[in-house]
Design an enzyme around this catalytic site. Structure first.
Site, PDB file in Angstrom:
ATOM      1  N   CYS A  37       5.808  -0.047   7.692  1.00 45.81           N
ATOM      2  CA  CYS A  37       5.435   1.092   6.861  1.00 45.81           C
ATOM      3  C   CYS A  37       6.646   1.511   6.038  1.00 45.81           C
ATOM      4  O   CYS A  37       7.761   1.567   6.560  1.00 45.81           O
ATOM      5  CB  CYS A  37       4.964   2.240   7.756  1.00 45.81           C
ATOM      6  SG  CYS A  37       4.478   3.728   6.878  1.00 45.81           S
ATOM      7  N   LEU A  38       6.422   1.814   4.764  1.00 45.04           N
ATOM      8  CA  LEU A  38       7.526   2.242   3.897  1.00 45.04           C
ATOM      9  C   LEU A  38       8.171   3.530   4.399  1.00 45.04           C
ATOM     10  O   LEU A  38       9.353   3.765   4.156  1.00 45.04           O
ATOM     11  CB  LEU A  38       7.028   2.429   2.459  1.00 45.04           C
ATOM     12  CG  LEU A  38       6.526   1.171   1.755  1.00 45.04           C
ATOM     13  CD1 LEU A  38       5.977   1.508   0.377  1.00 45.04           C
ATOM     14  CD2 LEU A  38       7.618   0.123   1.657  1.00 45.04           C
TER      15      LEU A  38
ATOM     16  N   HIS B 124      -4.695   0.859   7.232  1.00 44.69           N
ATOM     17  CA  HIS B 124      -3.343   1.426   7.402  1.00 44.69           C
ATOM     18  C   HIS B 124      -3.152   2.615   6.458  1.00 44.69           C
ATOM     19  O   HIS B 124      -2.691   3.688   6.872  1.00 44.69           O
ATOM     20  CB  HIS B 124      -2.298   0.335   7.143  1.00 44.69           C
ATOM     21  CG  HIS B 124      -0.887   0.818   7.254  1.00 44.69           C
ATOM     22  ND1 HIS B 124      -0.089   0.508   8.328  1.00 44.69           N
ATOM     23  CD2 HIS B 124      -0.129   1.575   6.428  1.00 44.69           C
ATOM     24  CE1 HIS B 124       1.105   1.059   8.156  1.00 44.69           C
ATOM     25  NE2 HIS B 124       1.108   1.716   7.010  1.00 44.69           N
ATOM     26  N   GLU B 125      -3.519   2.430   5.188  1.00 40.73           N
ATOM     27  CA  GLU B 125      -3.350   3.516   4.205  1.00 40.73           C
ATOM     28  C   GLU B 125      -4.325   4.661   4.473  1.00 40.73           C
ATOM     29  O   GLU B 125      -3.974   5.832   4.316  1.00 40.73           O
ATOM     30  CB  GLU B 125      -3.499   2.991   2.777  1.00 40.73           C
ATOM     31  CG  GLU B 125      -2.477   1.940   2.384  1.00 40.73           C
ATOM     32  CD  GLU B 125      -1.027   2.312   2.679  1.00 40.73           C
ATOM     33  OE1 GLU B 125      -0.668   3.507   2.541  1.00 40.73           O
ATOM     34  OE2 GLU B 125      -0.252   1.421   3.056  1.00 40.73           O
TER      35      GLU B 125
ATOM     36  N   GLY C  45       0.839  -1.184   0.000  1.00 41.08           N
ATOM     37  CA  GLY C  45       0.000   0.000   0.000  1.00 41.08           C
ATOM     38  C   GLY C  45       0.872   1.230   0.000  1.00 41.08           C
ATOM     39  O   GLY C  45       2.024   1.193   0.441  1.00 41.08           O
TER      40      GLY C  45
ATOM     41  N   GLN D 298       2.803   9.858   1.601  1.00 37.75           N
ATOM     42  CA  GLN D 298       4.101   9.189   1.636  1.00 37.75           C
ATOM     43  C   GLN D 298       4.995   9.569   0.461  1.00 37.75           C
ATOM     44  O   GLN D 298       6.184   9.236   0.464  1.00 37.75           O
ATOM     45  CB  GLN D 298       3.920   7.673   1.670  1.00 37.75           C
ATOM     46  CG  GLN D 298       3.303   7.183   2.965  1.00 37.75           C
ATOM     47  CD  GLN D 298       3.157   5.688   2.938  1.00 37.75           C
ATOM     48  OE1 GLN D 298       2.191   5.163   2.402  1.00 37.75           O
ATOM     49  NE2 GLN D 298       4.127   4.992   3.508  1.00 37.75           N
TER      50      GLN D 298
ATOM     51  N   HIS E 121      -3.021   7.044   6.894  1.00 35.90           N
ATOM     52  CA  HIS E 121      -2.047   7.998   6.345  1.00 35.90           C
ATOM     53  C   HIS E 121      -2.727   9.285   5.873  1.00 35.90           C
ATOM     54  O   HIS E 121      -2.195  10.371   6.095  1.00 35.90           O
ATOM     55  CB  HIS E 121      -1.279   7.391   5.169  1.00 35.90           C
ATOM     56  CG  HIS E 121      -0.084   6.606   5.572  1.00 35.90           C
ATOM     57  ND1 HIS E 121       0.992   7.158   6.247  1.00 35.90           N
ATOM     58  CD2 HIS E 121       0.225   5.302   5.392  1.00 35.90           C
ATOM     59  CE1 HIS E 121       1.902   6.230   6.463  1.00 35.90           C
ATOM     60  NE2 HIS E 121       1.463   5.093   5.958  1.00 35.90           N
TER      61      HIS E 121
END
Length: 189
Positions: free
Chosen positions: A98-99, A140-141, A45, A50, A144
């Site tokens: 997380c990225l 999760h996304e 994701g 991000q 963000h």
């Protein structure tokens, strides 16, 4: 185009993102670039904050998260101006990463089912129900674009235990196999 991933500590990750107008320039291209960036970083994701854009857009591909026997049940989709309208079911824990926070993984508890309303790239409105791993990736996304990181769900003790790791990430003292933008390094320029 592959975007650099914004690292922990950048203020864009803590902002509530803005709705996207229908005339947003090159939206389809941005969605394609976000998928390319997500795959390049081996993510499932990626939310627009991000990549430094405070807009209500995220992409997911939950297929890699599916259990054996559930192959082909993953979801690959873009979510534009999404709104989670219902969350229910048993809360269950899973170790998330997380990225934007490479090298940190912690157990987060989330409801097992969601109902979400959103637009696709053609501006068609959808209202869908997701459960299990796909619901978790979406939650999760979605967090963000609400300015919430998975680390915000951790206990005070857990937060203290990872505080130094998070500080190092924001300073660029981390190994990631993808390009990143670090807030502390940007201030030094």
């Amino acid at each position: 185009m592959i975007y650099p991933i914004v690292a922990y500590g950048d203020p864009v990750l803590k902002e509530v993102a803005e709705d996207i107008p229908q005339d947003y320039p090159n939206l389809k291209e941005l969605v394609e670039d976000m998928f390319a960036t997500m795959y390049h970083a081996h993510g499932v994701g990626l939310a627009a904050p991000q990549i430094g854009k405070s807009i209500r857009l995220f992409v997911i591909d939950s297929e890699p998260m599916m259990d054996e026997g559930d192959e082909g049940k993953g979801v690959k989709k873009a979510f534009i101006n999404p709104e989670i309208i219902e969350e229910d079911g048993e809360e269950w824990g899973f170790e998330e990463g997380c990225l934007s926070i490479p090298g940190v993984r912690e157990v987060v508890y989330r409801p097992e089912r969601i109902v979400i309303r959103y637009f696709d790239e053609e501006w068609n409105e959808h209202e869908d129900t997701y459960d299990g791993m796909t619901a978790r990736v979406i939650q999760h996304e979605y967090d963000h674009i609400e300015g919430i990181l998975f680390t915000d769900y951790l206990s005070g003790l857990k937060k203290r235990l990872i505080k130094n790791k998070l500080a190092k990430i924001s300073k660029g003292e981390v190994d990631a196999d993808y390009k990143m933008n670090f807030p502390a390094l940007a201030k030094k320029r």
